[in-house]
Design a protein around this motif. Structure first.
Motif, short mmCIF file in Angstrom:
data_model
loop_
_atom_site.label_atom_id
_atom_site.label_comp_id
_atom_site.label_asym_id
_atom_site.label_seq_id
_atom_site.Cartn_x
_atom_site.Cartn_y
_atom_site.Cartn_z
N ILE A 208 4.26 -3.64 -10.91
CA ILE A 208 4.49 -5.09 -10.85
C ILE A 208 3.71 -5.75 -11.97
O ILE A 208 2.87 -5.13 -12.62
N ASP A 209 3.99 -7.01 -12.21
CA ASP A 209 3.28 -7.79 -13.22
C ASP A 209 2.37 -8.81 -12.54
O ASP A 209 2.83 -9.62 -11.71
N TYR A 210 1.08 -8.75 -12.87
CA TYR A 210 0.15 -9.82 -12.48
C TYR A 210 0.26 -10.91 -13.54
O TYR A 210 -0.03 -10.68 -14.71
N VAL A 211 0.69 -12.10 -13.14
CA VAL A 211 1.02 -13.11 -14.14
C VAL A 211 -0.06 -14.16 -14.31
O VAL A 211 -0.27 -14.66 -15.42
N ALA A 212 -0.76 -14.53 -13.25
CA ALA A 212 -1.78 -15.57 -13.38
C ALA A 212 -2.72 -15.51 -12.18
O ALA A 212 -2.27 -15.41 -11.04
N PHE B 283 -6.02 -7.66 -7.53
CA PHE B 283 -5.85 -6.86 -8.74
C PHE B 283 -6.18 -5.40 -8.43
O PHE B 283 -7.28 -5.09 -7.99
N ARG B 284 -5.22 -4.51 -8.69
CA ARG B 284 -5.44 -3.07 -8.51
C ARG B 284 -4.64 -2.31 -9.55
O ARG B 284 -3.49 -2.66 -9.84
N SER B 285 -5.25 -1.27 -10.11
CA SER B 285 -4.61 -0.53 -11.20
C SER B 285 -3.36 0.21 -10.73
O SER B 285 -2.38 0.32 -11.48
N ASP B 286 -3.35 0.73 -9.49
CA ASP B 286 -2.18 1.46 -9.03
C ASP B 286 -0.98 0.53 -8.85
O ASP B 286 0.17 0.95 -9.06
N ARG B 287 -1.22 -0.71 -8.49
CA ARG B 287 -0.11 -1.66 -8.36
C ARG B 287 0.39 -2.15 -9.71
O ARG B 287 1.57 -2.45 -9.88
N ALA B 288 -0.52 -2.25 -10.69
CA ALA B 288 -0.15 -2.81 -12.00
C ALA B 288 0.88 -1.95 -12.72
O ALA B 288 1.55 -2.43 -13.64
N ALA C 267 8.66 -4.36 -2.37
CA ALA C 267 9.87 -5.17 -2.55
C ALA C 267 10.08 -5.53 -4.01
O ALA C 267 11.21 -5.52 -4.51
N LEU C 268 9.00 -5.85 -4.73
CA LEU C 268 9.11 -6.15 -6.15
C LEU C 268 9.46 -4.89 -6.95
O LEU C 268 10.25 -4.95 -7.89
N GLN C 269 8.88 -3.77 -6.58
CA GLN C 269 9.15 -2.53 -7.29
C GLN C 269 10.61 -2.12 -7.15
O GLN C 269 11.24 -1.68 -8.12
N ARG C 270 11.17 -2.26 -5.96
CA ARG C 270 12.56 -1.88 -5.71
C ARG C 270 13.54 -3.00 -6.08
O ARG C 270 14.73 -2.90 -5.83
N ARG C 271 13.01 -4.11 -6.63
CA ARG C 271 13.81 -5.27 -7.02
C ARG C 271 14.54 -5.91 -5.84
O ARG C 271 15.60 -6.49 -5.99
N GLU C 272 13.94 -5.76 -4.67
CA GLU C 272 14.45 -6.46 -3.50
C GLU C 272 13.92 -7.89 -3.45
O GLU C 272 14.40 -8.71 -2.66
N ALA C 273 12.92 -8.19 -4.25
CA ALA C 273 12.35 -9.54 -4.36
C ALA C 273 12.08 -9.81 -5.82
O ALA C 273 11.85 -8.90 -6.63
N ASP C 274 12.12 -11.10 -6.20
CA ASP C 274 11.87 -11.51 -7.58
C ASP C 274 10.45 -12.00 -7.79
O ASP C 274 9.91 -11.87 -8.89
N ILE C 275 9.85 -12.57 -6.76
CA ILE C 275 8.53 -13.15 -6.88
C ILE C 275 7.76 -12.94 -5.58
O ILE C 275 8.36 -12.91 -4.50
N TYR D 82 0.85 -1.19 0.00
CA TYR D 82 0.00 0.00 0.00
C TYR D 82 0.88 1.23 0.00
O TYR D 82 2.02 1.22 0.49
N LEU D 83 0.34 2.31 -0.58
CA LEU D 83 1.11 3.54 -0.69
C LEU D 83 1.37 4.15 0.69
O LEU D 83 0.43 4.37 1.46
#
Length: 606
Positions: free
Chosen positions: A283-287, A275-280, A260-268, A248-249
């Motif tokens: 990050i990538d929603y994959v499945a 599902f939220r537009s601000d997060r998309a 963590a995904l945004q800062r590349r501190e985590a891979d997965i 959350y912001l």
């Protein structure tokens, strides 16, 4: 037709080399291109004619031009051909945008030295989702070996892989290689766990927690079990990170898994995310994986209008007014008849006051009979008709009250507005996504419910599941929680009758959750295909059946433990009795004081 480009950087290419480029480009449906060359103009014109004869249109530019001009191409698919014999041929990889290293962009590297070229390419982020083909000429002029090169984890300490793809000898012979073996790459995995972990490590908690325990309502450990299947499918490992937020912001940036995904501190992400537009954007929603069903759980009250309504509900307000009017009319007629001398006969009672008439009406309503005797036929008719009327009224009313107490109550609280207008108190599970919902929602009913029943000047009803469901069990309380968590507590602590009373109201529709990765992650295809295979094989259904607690069954049986009337439901009758006794005591005290006052007055006069 869309413009598909391929970039050509080469010093000299024979007709055979051009032919292999043409065959590979045609197999990938590339029909247009840009040629960067380091040869004389006559050879460039000759090669353009060869490409054009094969329906591949080429634009030529010299390599001496500034490479910054090719930093961007407005196409979704590009082909690159690079001759490794050109001077500083690898400089293009330092300048060009790294997004062109993905699988949708094809690179053909023409070389005479596979080892040197591979060592040079290993310095660049050519990830597992890339399409790099190294073409090595053999001893003969018309025979070429093809190799796929990629790094299975450039940023995750993976290894650079060179795999034999096929060969070209007047015709293209290439194998289709599926990159399913990541050779032990370690991916950083961020997992949301809100429960306290006592006397065990975080890894042990995730690996060995059994189904049936109370765990976080969105995490439930089943998603970690799901991605463990992916670990075995693709031969990679996880380095676990714990976080207490989905993302959350906070002060302009995301926290938790998304941060963590945004800062590349985590891979997965080790936890599914809504599902939220601000997060998309980050990050990538994959499945998609499964739905979360948070809702208000409540024991539907028998009498939403209050316990006093047990005695008023059988008749509407209009009927009650009609009954009172008829009884008042009967009492008035009786008073008039008492005062008509023509109706008096020998043996009539001496008491002919109006209070006697209305006392008769009250005794008729209470089915107590009366000592009133009159010889007049008209008065007997009034008495008889009054008793018949009150008898029918009493039988209907009594039967309706009893059936109301014993039958299954009607479900009158069916939506959020009904809950808002009811007398029930309300609470919400103390998790971030619930608080975030009330911050972002514009639903006026949800906001009014929040300020009237959840967060007020006296109450802050963000509660833990165990305590919230205990209030639901007690009755008169609606608690918003994930249904899986609620069902697990209900199964363990609710009685049969309490389970039958349980009722659900949705604050918002069920939410889909999805696995998430870094933006433009090279492992997107692996996770997407892996989860789809798990769906198709039935493993997803098995995980849901093991981890998800179904709603406890409610068997409706007519035993006395279910159909019983408690003291609270009977309380209004006791209240009426208590009020009557108090009123009689006050009247008694008033009469005693009046008697003593009059007695003193008489004594004083004497």
């Amino acid at each position: 037709m869309n413009l598909f480009a391929f970039v050509l950087i080469f010093k000299f290419c024979s007709i055979s080399a051009v032919s292999i480029f043409i065959d590979i480009l045609k197999s990938k449906s590339i029909e247009n291109g840009v040629m960067f060359h380091c040869q004389n103009l006559s050879k460039v014109v000759f090669n353009q004619k060869v490409f054009c004869a094969n329906n591949i249109k080429i634009t030529s530019l010299k390599t001496e031009l500034n490479f910054t001009n090719i930093g961007y191409f407005g196409h979704s698919k590009l082909g690159f051909i690079v001759d490794a014999s050109c001077t500083s041929w690898y400089s293009i990889f330092e300048i060009i945008d790294k997004r062109f290293f993905k699988r949708s962009y094809t690179w053909l590297i023409y070389t005479n030295n596979l080892i040197t070229t591979s060592n040079t390419l290993s310095k660049y982020p050519i990830e597992i989702n890339s399409d790099f083909i190294v073409i090595k000429k053999s001893g003969g002029n018309n025979f070429f070996y093809l190799y796929e090169v990629f790094n299975n984890g450039f940023y995750t300490h993976g290894s650079f892989v060179v795999e034999y793809l096929g060969y070209w000898n007047q015709k293209l012979y290439a194998n289709q290689i599926i990159r399913t073996n990541l050779t032990g790459v370690v991916l950083k995995c961020a997992v949301v766990v809100l429960d306290p972990i006592v006397n065990q490590t975080f890894e042990h908690y995730l690996e060995y927690t059994k189904p049936g325990v109370i765990v976080d309502s969105l995490h439930k450990l089943k998603f970690y079990t799901l991605i463990k299947y992916l670990e075995n499918m693709y031969n990679y490992r996880y380095r676990l990170q714990r976080t207490n937020s989905w993302g959350y912001l906070r002060n302009g940036s995301f926290d938790g898994v998304v941060g963590a995904l945004q800062r590349r501190e985590a891979d997965i992400g080790g936890t599914p995310v809504f599902f939220r537009s601000d997060r998309a954007k980050f990050i990538d929603y994959v499945a998609p994986t499964w739905q979360s069903r948070p809702c208000f759980i409540l024991r539907h009250p028998k009498y939403p209008g209050g316990f006093y309504s047990i005695y008023t509900r059988p008749l509407t307000a209009e009927v009650w007014f009609c009954i009172l009017a008829l009884l008042a009319l009967s009492g008035s007629v009786m008073c008039v008849m008492f005062n008509i001398k023509a109706l008096k006969t020998t043996g009539d009672d001496k008491d002919s006051s109006s209070s006697m008439a209305f006392l008769f009406i009250f005794s008729a309503i209470s089915q107590q009979g009366t000592t009133l005797t009159r010889g007049s036929t008209s008065m007997k008719i009034v008495i008889f008709i009054t008793f018949i009327f009150t008898l029918n009224l009493y039988q209907y009313y009594n039967a309706t009250v009893v059936s109301t107490l014993l039958r299954e109550p009607p479900k009158s609280i069916r939506n959020l507005k009904d809950l808002l207008n009811s007398d029930l108190k309300a609470g919400v599970e103390d998790v971030l996504y619930n608080k975030d919902f009330f911050k972002r929602t514009k639903d006026p009913i949800a906001l009014e419910l929040f300020y009237r029943k959840i967060v007020t000047s006296r109450h802050y009803n963000f509660l833990e599941p165990e305590y919230g469901m205990r209030l639901v069990k007690r009755g008169g309380f609606a608690y918003h929680v994930d249904s899986i968590t609620a069902y697990r507590i209900m199964k363990r602590s609710f009685s049969e009758r309490e389970i039958c009373d349980a009722h659900e109201i949705h604050l918002y529709p069920p939410q889909n959750m999805a696995a998430v990765l870094q933006k433009d992650s090279p492992y997107r295809e692996h996770v997407t295909v892996g989860i789809r295979k798990i769906f198709e094989s039935g493993l997803m259904h098995r995980l849901k059946s093991i981890w998800d607690e179904p709603k406890p069954p409610c068997v409706r049986t007519p035993d006395s433990s279910i159909f019983s009337v408690n003291l609270r439901e009977f309380s209004m009758a006791l209240v009426i009795l208590a009020v009557g006794i108090l009123f009689a005591v006050f009247i008694l005290v008033g009469e005693i004081l009046t008697y003593r006052y009059q007695k003193k007055k008489i004594t004083f006069c004497n």
